[in-house]
Design an enzyme around this catalytic site. Sequence first.
Site, PDB file in Angstrom:
ATOM      1  N   ASP A 189       0.836  -1.209   0.000  1.00 29.61           N
ATOM      2  CA  ASP A 189       0.000   0.000   0.000  1.00 29.61           C
ATOM      3  C   ASP A 189       0.868   1.256   0.000  1.00 29.61           C
ATOM      4  O   ASP A 189       1.992   1.239   0.506  1.00 29.61           O
ATOM      5  CB  ASP A 189      -0.922  -0.026   1.234  1.00 29.61           C
ATOM      6  CG  ASP A 189      -2.059   0.964   1.109  1.00 29.61           C
ATOM      7  OD1 ASP A 189      -2.345   1.418  -0.011  1.00 29.61           O
ATOM      8  OD2 ASP A 189      -2.675   1.299   2.143  1.00 29.61           O
ATOM      9  N   ASN A 231     -10.590  -2.624  -5.924  1.00 29.18           N
ATOM     10  CA  ASN A 231      -9.789  -1.749  -6.801  1.00 29.18           C
ATOM     11  C   ASN A 231     -10.442  -1.530  -8.179  1.00 29.18           C
ATOM     12  O   ASN A 231     -10.097  -0.586  -8.894  1.00 29.18           O
ATOM     13  CB  ASN A 231      -8.373  -2.300  -7.002  1.00 29.18           C
ATOM     14  CG  ASN A 231      -7.478  -2.152  -5.792  1.00 29.18           C
ATOM     15  OD1 ASN A 231      -6.531  -2.899  -5.599  1.00 29.18           O
ATOM     16  ND2 ASN A 231      -7.758  -1.160  -4.945  1.00 29.18           N
TER      17      ASN A 231
HETATM   18  C1  FPP Z   1      -1.750   0.044  -3.414  1.00 30.74           C
HETATM   19  O1  FPP Z   1      -1.338   1.381  -3.423  1.00 30.74           O
HETATM   20  C2  FPP Z   1      -1.217  -0.692  -4.559  1.00 30.74           C
HETATM   21  C3  FPP Z   1      -1.944  -1.257  -5.548  1.00 30.74           C
HETATM   22  C4  FPP Z   1      -3.414  -1.172  -5.608  1.00 30.74           C
HETATM   23  C5  FPP Z   1      -1.325  -1.928  -6.697  1.00 30.74           C
HETATM   24  C6  FPP Z   1      -0.064  -2.692  -6.427  1.00 30.74           C
HETATM   25  C7  FPP Z   1       0.652  -2.857  -7.711  1.00 30.74           C
HETATM   26  C8  FPP Z   1       1.977  -2.861  -7.901  1.00 30.74           C
HETATM   27  C9  FPP Z   1       2.961  -2.817  -6.829  1.00 30.74           C
HETATM   28  C10 FPP Z   1       2.524  -2.907  -9.286  1.00 30.74           C
HETATM   29  C11 FPP Z   1       2.277  -4.116 -10.105  1.00 30.74           C
HETATM   30  C12 FPP Z   1       2.366  -5.391  -9.377  1.00 30.74           C
HETATM   31  C13 FPP Z   1       3.051  -6.496  -9.737  1.00 30.74           C
HETATM   32  C14 FPP Z   1       2.841  -7.711  -8.939  1.00 30.74           C
HETATM   33  C15 FPP Z   1       3.999  -6.566 -10.855  1.00 30.74           C
HETATM   34  P1  FPP Z   1      -2.448   2.512  -3.554  1.00 30.74           P
HETATM   35  O2  FPP Z   1      -2.617   2.847  -4.978  1.00 30.74           O
HETATM   36  O3  FPP Z   1      -3.702   2.084  -2.875  1.00 30.74           O
HETATM   37  O4  FPP Z   1      -1.761   3.695  -2.795  1.00 30.74           O
HETATM   38  P2  FPP Z   1      -2.484   4.806  -1.889  1.00 30.74           P
HETATM   39  O5  FPP Z   1      -3.082   4.081  -0.715  1.00 30.74           O
HETATM   40  O6  FPP Z   1      -1.374   5.705  -1.498  1.00 30.74           O
HETATM   41  O7  FPP Z   1      -3.519   5.451  -2.720  1.00 30.74           O
END
Ligand code: FPP
Length: 277
Positions: A39, A87
């Site tokens: 996250d 998501n």
């Molecule tokens: C949460 O941060 C992260 C995600 C919803 C996506 C995770 C994806 C990756 C790390 C990249 C691709 C993955 C792989 C396995 C190659 P957020 O967007 O919710 O952050 P925030 O809470 O700050 O809004």
Amino acid sequence: MAIEPLTLTDTDQTEQDKKLQEKLKSTGSIPTHIAIIMDGNGRWAQKKGNIRLHGHKAGVESVRDITESCAQLGVKHLTLYAFSTENWNRPAAEINGLMKLLVQSLRDEAGRLKKNDIKLVTIGQIERLPEKCQRQLQEVKELTKDNSRMQLCLALSYSGRWDITEAVKQIALQVKGGAINPEDINDDLIGSFLSTASAPDPDLIIRTSGEFRISNFLLWQLAYSELYITKTYWPDFRRDELYQAIYSFQKRDRRYGKVKNGHTKSISASVINQIIS
Ligand code: FPP
């Protein structure tokens, strides 16, 4: 001629890092299964004045570093919460960007996973992902299916409630067909119907970005997992902090609801009555 991207392989691991890993192995047990709620990508990007997708892109570097260091340490299962059912409610542009990034990362990392003897598996409603994404996942799963050093599980379009609901449906069908006697339904049987049946329950769950929530992750499987929550945003979470998390795990007293050894002195009924009266 295509040039292979410059990547760090096991043989490039620094001596300092090897020493740190050896030290960690000597201070206690290494968790068999680590699950991570990655996250803070969006906030990481916004803090730098960039759009959220930059954070997801930077997050891929952390995925690589954590995957490789877990394999080197002897972790057998690593589960990453990469895209939740919820998501899908994000803006279409961010979802498209994430899916493209996933396809691109799988393409770039396939050879490395193969070389590092890591098997890729997925959990979640994979059929909801774009065709291209499904194809790329299938390709890498096929390429790595015989690998045995570590299993990397990507939770994609996943939620814990979906997982439990699907298991309940399957069990209900089996009961209806007479294959399962309701009396035989227990923890192990339910676990065997979950999408994670090929892995033991996580020993350690890590959540980055400082939120104290489980966010519909492995709801059934986390019953006795140790939690490690850090304020670090996912793109900044690298192996040095993974080692801290494992070290913290090693210091925990996992009692599974029982009392600590040495605290089992028997007490007589009269003493019990005296205390509670
Ligand atoms: C949460 O941060 C992260 C995600 C919803 C996506 C995770 C994806 C990756 C790390 C990249 C691709 C993955 C792989 C396995 C190659 P957020 O967007 O919710 O952050 P925030 O809470 O700050 O809004």
